[in-house]
Design a protein around this motif. Structure first.
Motif, mmCIF file in Angstrom:
data_model
loop_
_atom_site.group_PDB
_atom_site.id
_atom_site.type_symbol
_atom_site.label_atom_id
_atom_site.label_comp_id
_atom_site.label_asym_id
_atom_site.label_seq_id
_atom_site.Cartn_x
_atom_site.Cartn_y
_atom_site.Cartn_z
ATOM 1 N N VAL A 1 -17.127 52.531 9.142
ATOM 2 C CA VAL A 1 -17.253 51.562 8.312
ATOM 3 C C VAL A 1 -17.307 50.454 7.555
ATOM 4 O O VAL A 1 -15.493 50.849 7.082
ATOM 5 C CB VAL A 1 -18.243 52.233 6.934
ATOM 6 C CG1 VAL A 1 -18.945 51.584 5.745
ATOM 7 C CG2 VAL A 1 -19.070 53.848 7.516
ATOM 8 N N VAL B 1 -17.058 47.483 5.377
ATOM 9 C CA VAL B 1 -17.608 47.052 3.799
ATOM 10 C C VAL B 1 -16.924 45.797 3.755
ATOM 11 O O VAL B 1 -15.610 45.624 3.433
ATOM 12 C CB VAL B 1 -16.787 46.787 3.067
ATOM 13 C CG1 VAL B 1 -17.335 46.953 1.741
ATOM 14 C CG2 VAL B 1 -17.326 49.427 3.202
ATOM 15 N N ASP C 1 -20.482 50.976 11.658
ATOM 16 C CA ASP C 1 -21.384 50.543 10.831
ATOM 17 C C ASP C 1 -20.679 48.950 10.023
ATOM 18 O O ASP C 1 -19.426 49.175 9.676
ATOM 19 C CB ASP C 1 -21.323 51.279 9.530
ATOM 20 C CG ASP C 1 -22.849 52.087 10.217
ATOM 21 O OD1 ASP C 1 -23.540 52.114 9.942
ATOM 22 O OD2 ASP C 1 -21.805 53.480 10.926
ATOM 23 N N ILE D 1 -21.133 46.552 6.228
ATOM 24 C CA ILE D 1 -22.282 46.686 5.469
ATOM 25 C C ILE D 1 -22.052 45.296 4.718
ATOM 26 O O ILE D 1 -20.896 44.885 4.439
ATOM 27 C CB ILE D 1 -21.910 47.547 4.125
ATOM 28 C CG1 ILE D 1 -22.026 49.200 4.741
ATOM 29 C CG2 ILE D 1 -22.887 47.359 3.171
ATOM 30 C CD1 ILE D 1 -22.130 49.980 3.937
ATOM 31 N N ARG E 1 -25.902 46.571 8.554
ATOM 32 C CA ARG E 1 -26.932 47.188 6.902
ATOM 33 C C ARG E 1 -26.378 46.363 5.819
ATOM 34 O O ARG E 1 -25.499 46.084 5.215
ATOM 35 C CB ARG E 1 -25.899 48.644 5.755
ATOM 36 C CG ARG E 1 -26.445 49.833 7.373
ATOM 37 C CD ARG E 1 -25.741 51.181 6.989
ATOM 38 N NE ARG E 1 -25.555 52.503 7.519
ATOM 39 C CZ ARG E 1 -27.061 53.448 7.235
ATOM 40 N NH1 ARG E 1 -27.339 52.647 6.411
ATOM 41 N NH2 ARG E 1 -26.942 54.118 8.515
ATOM 42 N N VAL F 1 -22.131 47.590 -1.576
ATOM 43 C CA VAL F 1 -21.710 48.827 -2.219
ATOM 44 C C VAL F 1 -21.297 48.987 -3.165
ATOM 45 O O VAL F 1 -20.397 47.915 -3.958
ATOM 46 C CB VAL F 1 -20.675 48.612 -1.010
ATOM 47 C CG1 VAL F 1 -19.747 49.879 -1.510
ATOM 48 C CG2 VAL F 1 -20.743 48.862 0.074
ATOM 49 N N ILE G 1 -24.677 52.418 -1.364
ATOM 50 C CA ILE G 1 -25.085 51.005 -1.552
ATOM 51 C C ILE G 1 -26.293 51.263 -1.860
ATOM 52 O O ILE G 1 -26.888 52.007 -1.924
ATOM 53 C CB ILE G 1 -25.634 51.213 0.251
ATOM 54 C CG1 ILE G 1 -23.993 51.353 1.312
ATOM 55 C CG2 ILE G 1 -25.645 49.824 0.351
ATOM 56 C CD1 ILE G 1 -24.576 51.747 3.238
ATOM 57 N N GLN H 1 -30.065 49.578 -2.024
ATOM 58 C CA GLN H 1 -30.251 48.132 -1.035
ATOM 59 C C GLN H 1 -32.255 47.909 -2.212
ATOM 60 O O GLN H 1 -32.845 48.368 -2.036
ATOM 61 C CB GLN H 1 -30.443 49.196 0.420
ATOM 62 C CG GLN H 1 -29.659 49.232 1.344
ATOM 63 C CD GLN H 1 -29.407 50.287 2.361
ATOM 64 O OE1 GLN H 1 -29.584 51.354 2.291
ATOM 65 N NE2 GLN H 1 -29.873 49.582 2.968
#
Length: 555
Positions: free
Chosen positions: A11, A13, A40, A42, A81, A85, A97, A99
């Motif tokens: 992931v 960020v 992923d 974000i 995404r 965060v 997260i 959203q």
């Protein structure tokens, strides 16, 4: 390290230089691992913005939409995404997260996480800056500044008030690093090319002032290049205040640390970087406000947490820290991806080492200064090198083509002075709900202060008042649970003040009992209003004693 049949999740960020180029490098190399890897990314926005071009967006050299690239187009093998965060639990390897418009928390697990969220502009230490200064960190900032400058020109062209005209046409830039100098150069060129369309304004009426704490501009470059840039800017009418800093700002003026008052309606701030609120919350080791890493880009004390870009303090072989430039961010991203994938193959990580190709800055009017592999260049040649260098750094061929065309058209066509305004956000808004609508459920972040105009709402806190994330049986069916704490809110009542004041998540349900209309005051506006009105704060602080049972007051 890889459980059979399970994907390794990485992931990232942050969707800036470091995050995007780390994802690109991981996409390119992950096939070599021999097992499944999921990436992923974000980001709070769904596009990548090339920050060095923001002064040109503000000046109208480049169309705003041409300076950005959609992340989903750029990173086709990465799960994008869009969200914020809000927390990372390193012990459980879980990322929280927020959203959507309701900021509903979502949780994802990771095997490795790369922190690449950059820094934020922290203007709070400068009185009045947060309220009155323009920044250049995002596309919205450039768009806002451009509209403001055009508004100043429109007003200055028709006003008969000489003092007002003077302040409207005075533009102050705080800081003379790369961002400050490029902003000054582009802004001054924009004004020079726009003024023929404003018959009542002469270039002599315009003041562009750069305020620099040190004794030379562009301290990142050699003194000779800094001096050349200063001379060219001065020759075009830009004033540089050396050995000064701005102490505070008001709506109509800025004040230096030498108590000099400068009448202006425009302050552009390129100083004041600091750690993001997320970094401050995580409790990671910091050096100079940045996350401390080892030379291999791993956060101190972790094997599966990495930090790159502006957010990271990375030691270099020459015992300095990696600077926060786009070139270094890209280099760090590639090395981080290589080290991370090497760790999955149980290979030792390699220390980060990088030699930049050069440093350069545009000063407007087809002039620039550059230090390329130790060779110092200035003037038109440096400007051409600067443009070619930036074209090469832009991610994706479509973005490169659009920016190149923008530059070509700008050379032969007049600058546009079209002022495209977006709808100004209101501090308050009226919102309608139908009977049965659930406004909030447990564990959501509250977005504002709700006052009921008509109709009614039910506030229900589950038994135990402990923030059970499960809905009580009565939450959606109307059944009665005597253990729940229930309030019926009617016209004139309000809700949300406790969660906003403490920045907590909701611990109950808020449901429309009947069709209703509420007045919503946004979170930031509510916090400011409460801080500025002692009577309101006193009133809200007394509410828990009157309404809530003892077990809920502490929340």
């Amino acid at each position: 390290m890889n459980d059979q049949g399970r994907k390794i999740r990485i992931v990232i960020v942050g969707g800036g230089f470091a995050g995007v180029f780390a994802a690109k490098a991981l996409q390119k190399e992950k096939q070599k691992l021999g097992f499944d890897t999921e990436i992923d990314l974000i980001s709070e926005r769904n596009y990548f913005v090339f920050q060095p071009l923001l002064p040109e967006v503000a000046a109208g050299t480049i169309n705003a939409q041409d300076a950005v690239t959609p992340l989903r187009l750029l990173l086709k093998q990465t799960n994008i995404r869009m969200g914020e965060v809000t927390n990372i639990d390193f012990s459980s390897q879980t990322i929280e997260i927020a959203q959507g418009s309701r900021r509903i928390p979502q949780f994802i697990n990771y095997d490795h996480v790369i922190l690449a969220m950059g820094q934020r502009t922290t203007l709070e230490r400068f009185e009045g800056f947060a309220e009155h200064a323009f920044c250049l960190r995002d596309l919205a900032h450039a768009h806002q500044l451009r509209n403001h400058v055009l508004q100043c020109l429109e007003h200055a062209d028709v006003t008969q008030n000489k003092a007002l005209k003077h302040s409207l046409l005075t533009f102050v830039i705080a800081g003379a690093g790369f961002s400050g100098v490029e902003a000054a150069g582009e802004l001054h060129e924009m004004l020079d090319r726009a003024l023929p369309m404003y018959p009542n304004i002469n270039m002599d009426d315009v003041q562009t002032i750069v305020v620099q704490r040190g004794q030379r501009i562009l301290p990142e470059l050699s003194p000779s290049l800094g001096d050349y840039a200063a001379e060219r800017l001065k020759a075009r009418g830009v004033k540089i205040l050396y050995g000064s800093s701005l102490a505070r700002a008001t709506r109509d003026a800025v004040f230096t640390d030498k108590r000099e008052r400068i009448e202006t309606h425009t302050l552009i701030c390129t100083i004041g970087n600091g750690p993001s609120t997320l970094v401050e919350k995580l409790g990671l080791p910091l050096t100079g406000g940045r996350v401390a890493t080892n030379p291999s880009l791993q956060v101190a004390g972790f094997e599966n947490v990495w930090a790159i870009g502006d957010v990271a303090h990375i030691p270099m072989p020459d015992q300095t820290a990696s600077p926060g430039t786009a070139q270094f961010a890209i280099g760090e991203a590639k090395q981080c991806a290589s080290n991370l994938l090497g760790c999955l193959r149980q290979e030792p990580p390699k220390p980060f080492s990088f030699k930049p190709r050069g440093t350069m800055a545009s000063i407007g009017n087809y002039q620039a200064v550059a230090d390329v592999f130790g060779v110092r260049v200035s003037g038109l040649l440096a400007w051409l090198i600067w443009r070619g260098f930036y074209i090469g750094m832009l991610p994706g061929f479509p973005t490169r083509l659009r920016v190149a065309l923008n530059w070509a058209f700008d050379y032969v066509l007049p600058r546009s002075i079209v002022q495209v305004k977006t709808t100004e956000p209101r501090a308050t808004q009226v919102v309608h709900y139908a009977a049965g609508d659930i406004l909030f459920a447990p564990a959501q972040k509250v977005d504002g202060f709700y006052t009921i105009i008509s109709g009614s709402l039910e506030s229900r806190v589950p038994a135990g008042a402990g923030g059970s994330a499960e809905a009580p049986g009565s939450g959606a069916t109307g059944e009665t649970d005597e253990a729940d704490f229930v309030r019926l809110l009617g016209p004139g009542d309000h809700w949300g003040e406790r969660a906003l004041s403490d920045d907590n998540q909701t611990i109950g349900w808020l449901t429309a009992v009947e069709d209703c209309t509420v007045l919503l005051l946004g979170k930031e506006d509510f916090v400011q209003l409460k801080a500025g009105l002692p009577a309101l704060k006193s009133y809200l602080d007394r509410i828990p004693e009157k309404i809530y049972p003892p077990e809920l007051r502490a929340d």
